[in-house]
Design an enzyme around this catalytic site. Structure first.
Site, mmCIF file in Angstrom:
data_model
loop_
_atom_site.group_PDB
_atom_site.id
_atom_site.type_symbol
_atom_site.label_atom_id
_atom_site.label_comp_id
_atom_site.label_asym_id
_atom_site.label_seq_id
_atom_site.Cartn_x
_atom_site.Cartn_y
_atom_site.Cartn_z
ATOM 1 N N SER A 104 -0.935 -1.161 9.852
ATOM 2 C CA SER A 104 -0.215 -1.355 8.596
ATOM 3 C C SER A 104 0.438 -2.733 8.545
ATOM 4 O O SER A 104 -0.241 -3.742 8.721
ATOM 5 C CB SER A 104 0.805 -0.230 8.408
ATOM 6 O OG SER A 104 1.283 -0.208 7.087
ATOM 7 N N ASP A 147 -4.099 3.265 4.942
ATOM 8 C CA ASP A 147 -3.131 2.814 5.941
ATOM 9 C C ASP A 147 -3.340 3.485 7.298
ATOM 10 O O ASP A 147 -3.485 4.708 7.386
ATOM 11 C CB ASP A 147 -1.727 3.149 5.417
ATOM 12 C CG ASP A 147 -0.628 2.364 6.107
ATOM 13 O OD1 ASP A 147 -0.722 2.141 7.319
ATOM 14 O OD2 ASP A 147 0.330 1.981 5.428
#
Length: 381
Positions: free
Chosen positions: A106, A250
């Site tokens: 991320s 993500d």
């Protein structure tokens, strides 16, 4: 319009527009997914939950240095300012090593290439993670796009930020370090398979494929695309001669931080290994009276889940590393820094997180050799 109000308006609008506006996907089977690869790139990825030896062979190969230095950077959105500041303070202290393996999830994925290439990029990270540098990333999509699309925020600004630094020269530097045996790994989540995918970013950068830059950028954006907040990234793959389109989101959907001490041990047996884990979040509990309402309760609950998951992952990694005889040190935001979910990349929060990282890394107090104290309340900022 604040993000919460915009989301409520979009939800109301979606009840009128319905799912008919969404473009259906071409289906494929689990067997096809298991055999899928990105055409024209060779082995540039592996499942992040694969057995250690298989994963080491796929994304590490032989590690040339005697002592192996590993840096793992977690998710955390705007909390990535902490890691950016930590790297700057570590450089100032004069003890920052060159890392043989850097992993990122991320916001950690966005930072990882800079950490991989070294302290010459500290100033770039500071520009991206302080002041108004990242504020433009959180631009709400228009109401129609939210109601009929895949995310609350427009991914255009995030893509433009990634495009601005993933230049041919930047890729060439990553590729050169990859050829020296160093590894840059980024994790996304394959939402169809519900599994983490580890991407060998150096192998992508070193590929002669003309689409290498596009894939490199896609993976970084995918790893940072919080589900339902940013749209997913569709990655073209092929299985048995059939083209498929995978949905990647993500990396934190499957791993808050990617640390596999067993994978490092498989790639570098009988070597001294030092693991530094950086969690871009406040791990100690932060007391706050939660407001009534669906969105405040949902945000507070998810924040608590992410905090607990990160703590559990670093605890497990620490125990595994020590069982294997590896050194393990952990850094996390140890102070309660006020955060406004309506301004997820607010300059005030990011500047404070950056300053904590810089100051504590510069004086050496940022690293924790054990996890004692994670259950204690966070210090006031």
């Amino acid at each position: 319009m604040p993000i919460q109000r915009k989301l409520l308006a979009a939800l109301a609008l979606s009840s009128f527009l319905g799912a008919c506006a969404l473009t259906p996907r071409e289906p494929f089977t689990a067997a096809e997914q298991a055999a899928a690869a990105v055409p024209g790139f060779g082995p540039v990825r592996a499942w992040g939950d694969a057995p250690a030896r298989d994963l080491a062979r796929a994304v590490l190969g032989p590690i040339p240095s005697h002592d192996v230095n590993v840096l793992a950077l977690s998710g955390g959105g705007a909390g990535g300012a902490f890691a950016a500041g930590l790297l700057d303070g570590w450089t100032r202290r004069g003890t920052r090593p060159s890392f043989d393996v850097v992993t990122g999830v991320s916001t950690g994925a966005l930072i990882a290439p800079f950490a991989f290439l070294g302290s010459a990029y500290d100033a770039t990270l500071a520009r991206l993670y302080t002041g108004d540098g990242a504020g433009g990333v959180a631009e709400p999509a228009n109401l129609i796009a939210i109601a009929t699309g895949d995310g609350l925020l427009d991914s255009g600004p995030l893509r433009r930020m990634v495009d601005s630094y993933v230049t041919p020269e930047f890729l060439a530097r990553v590729a050169a370090e990859h050829r020296r045996g160093r590894r840059l790994l980024v994790v996304s989540t394959n939402l169809d398979a519900q599994r983490p995918v580890v991407w060998d970013m150096g192998a992508i950068a070193a590929s002669p494929n003309p689409e290498a830059a596009a894939l490199f950028r896609d993976v970084l954006v995918a790893s940072a695309s919080v589900p339902a907040v940013f749209p997913p990234v569709m990655i073209a793959a092929a299985a048995g001669g059939r083209a498929i389109r995978e949905m990647h989101v993500d990396g934190v959907a499957t791993a808050q931080i990617f640390i596999r001490p067993d994978m490092i041990a498989a790639a570098a047996p009988r070597r001294r290994v030092h693991v530094w884990a950086v969690v871009n979040n406040t791990l100690p509990p932060e007391f706050a009276v939660t407001a009534k309402g669906t969105l405040p309760i949902a945000y507070r609950s998810l924040s608590t889940v992410f905090k607990a998951q990160a703590a559990a992952e670093v605890t497990a990694a620490s125990e595994t590393a020590r069982r294997l005889g590896q050194d393990f040190e952990l850094a996390y935001i140890d102070r309660a820094v006020p955060f406004d979910p309506a301004a997820p990349f607010g300059a005030s929060y990011m500047d404070k997180a950056f300053a904590i990282g810089t100051g504590e890394a510069a004086d050496g107090s940022v690293w924790h050799r054990d996890l004692a104290g994670l259950g204690e309340p966070a210090k006031p900022s």
